[in-house]
Scaffold this active site. Structure first.
Site, PDB file in Angstrom:
ATOM      1  N   GLU A 157      -5.133   1.254   2.809  1.00  0.00           N
ATOM      2  CA  GLU A 157      -4.840   0.242   3.826  1.00  0.00           C
ATOM      3  C   GLU A 157      -4.844   0.808   5.232  1.00  0.00           C
ATOM      4  OE1 GLU A 157      -2.592  -2.373   6.533  1.00  0.00           O
ATOM      5  OE2 GLU A 157      -2.190  -0.286   6.007  1.00  0.00           O
ATOM      6  N   ASP A 169       3.946  -6.039   3.546  1.00  0.00           N
ATOM      7  CA  ASP A 169       3.809  -4.902   4.454  1.00  0.00           C
ATOM      8  C   ASP A 169       4.903  -5.021   5.504  1.00  0.00           C
ATOM      9  OD1 ASP A 169       2.776  -2.653   5.766  1.00  0.00           O
ATOM     10  OD2 ASP A 169       0.696  -3.280   5.459  1.00  0.00           O
ATOM     11  N   HIS A 200       0.826  -1.219   0.000  1.00  0.00           N
ATOM     12  CA  HIS A 200       0.000   0.000   0.000  1.00  0.00           C
ATOM     13  C   HIS A 200       0.850   1.254   0.000  1.00  0.00           C
ATOM     14  CE1 HIS A 200       0.294   1.218   4.334  1.00  0.00           C
ATOM     15  NE2 HIS A 200       0.439  -0.073   4.543  1.00  0.00           N
TER      16      HIS A 200
END
Length: 350
Positions: free
Chosen positions: A222, A243, A71
């Site tokens: 996100e 992530d 993201h």
């Protein structure tokens, strides 16, 4: 063997990304930046209605698909109120603590794209005036923005075009050290976006044919919980979020390996997919740590909550001081990049 993963190039990609303000809800500029990168590689892209960027690399098997996300949206704030003295009160975007942005330089972007610099301060900052300066609570009542403009009233600020709902972004202050660290705000999750960009570039240069059709989503919501919970093709069997790995007391994640998440606040990640990732790491001598993040959610867990029937996983570079003054090391980027590379080139389990 490092599979041509170039951490210097990844660092440059990260620096380019973090210097573009992109708090959740205001990500068009950074999405266009990533889109231009892929376009130059000859990769077709499309944007979804939420503003995320999608690309697809065809594979030998077009019946069983993979889906990876990282993201590009970040923490930030909005103007909540213009105070009578010309200071700005803020409303938080994403989950952080006010003391983590106290003293930070910031930028206010108006609805007509004018941009003004400022500093996030406590109202009671001056120790020569406020006896309780150190004890006053760091919250939305006391935190404010001091604009770098000659304003002393609400009318003065409104004449600049600033109004409630304008976005406020934080100065990343990105630095790369001689010892191999990169420190900056918003490594969550622009470090992972840079990793996906780099891996796709390698695959294009190799003219590699992947075993499975593989989709990449650069998601943009996100931090507020719903970035990667749509636009997932029905053929998708595996969903891997890339992530940050969270570092702190009781955590195994560090700044020098790739972190593989076993469980977060949403519950356990898919055991079979986790074992596959761990097996790839062992086979290819990739240094990793398996970990649990107690106060964490990802695009993959958002997809599960949205009802998608996929095997979900989560990996990422270890990021120190998450949602504050973040830092990681080039070796963590290297091992994360290598795992992504080997994962997309691996066969799915039956």
């Amino acid at each position: 063997m490092n599979e041509n993963i170039n951490t210097s190039e990844i660092m440059e990609l990260i620096k380019g990304l973090v210097t573009i303000p992109s708090p959740s809800g205001n990500t068009d500029e950074v999405i266009r930046h990533v889109e231009s990168f892929f376009t130059e590689l000859g990769v077709e892209t499309r944007t979804n209605h939420k503003g995320g960027l999608l690309i697809t690399l065809p594979g030998k098997d077009n019946d069983r698909h993979r889906f990876l996300t990282a993201h590009v949206d970040t923490l930030g704030a909005m103007v909540k109120e213009i105070k009578p003295d010309g200071r700005l009160k803020l409303s938080m975007i994403g989950g952080f603590r006010w003391n983590h942005v106290e003293g930070e330089y910031c930028q206010v972007e108006t609805s007509d794209n004018r941009k003004y610099s400022g500093t996030i301060l406590m109202h009671q900052t001056s120790v020569h005036v406020y006896k309780e300066s150190g004890e006053a609570k760091r919250d939305e009542k006391n935190i404010e923005v001091r604009l770098d403009e000659r304003v002393s009233s609400k009318d003065d600020v409104q004449e600049l075009g600033i109004s409630v709902g304008d976005f406020v972004s934080f100065d990343p202050r990105v630095q790369v050290t001689e010892s191999g660290f990169i420190k900056s705000r918003h490594l969550d999750d622009k470090a992972s976006v840079a990793l996906l960009m780099h891996v796709v570039q390698l695959l294009m240069e190799e003219k590699a044919e992947l075993p499975h059709t593989t989709h990449f989503l650069i998601s943009n919501n996100e931090e507020i919980g719903y970035g990667g919970n749509s636009n997932i093709p029905e053929q998708t069997e595996e969903y891997l979020a890339v992530d940050m790995g969270a570092i702190g007391d009781g955590q195994s994640t560090d700044e020098f390996t790739v972190s593989i998440c076993a469980k977060d606040s949403s519950g356990p990640y898919h055991l079979g997919l986790r074992k596959h990732l761990e097996s790839l790491a062992k086979k290819n001598h990739i240094q990793y740590q398996t970990d649990i993040y107690p106060y964490y959610g990802s695009d993959a867990s958002a997809a599960i909550r949205a009802g998608f029937d996929v095997k979900h996983g989560l990996i990422g570079p270890g990021i120190d001081a998450s949602h504050a003054f973040e830092r990681t090391h080039e070796t963590s980027l290297l091992h994360t990049g290598r795992l992504i590379y080997h994962y997309v080139k691996s066969e799915m389990n039956a």
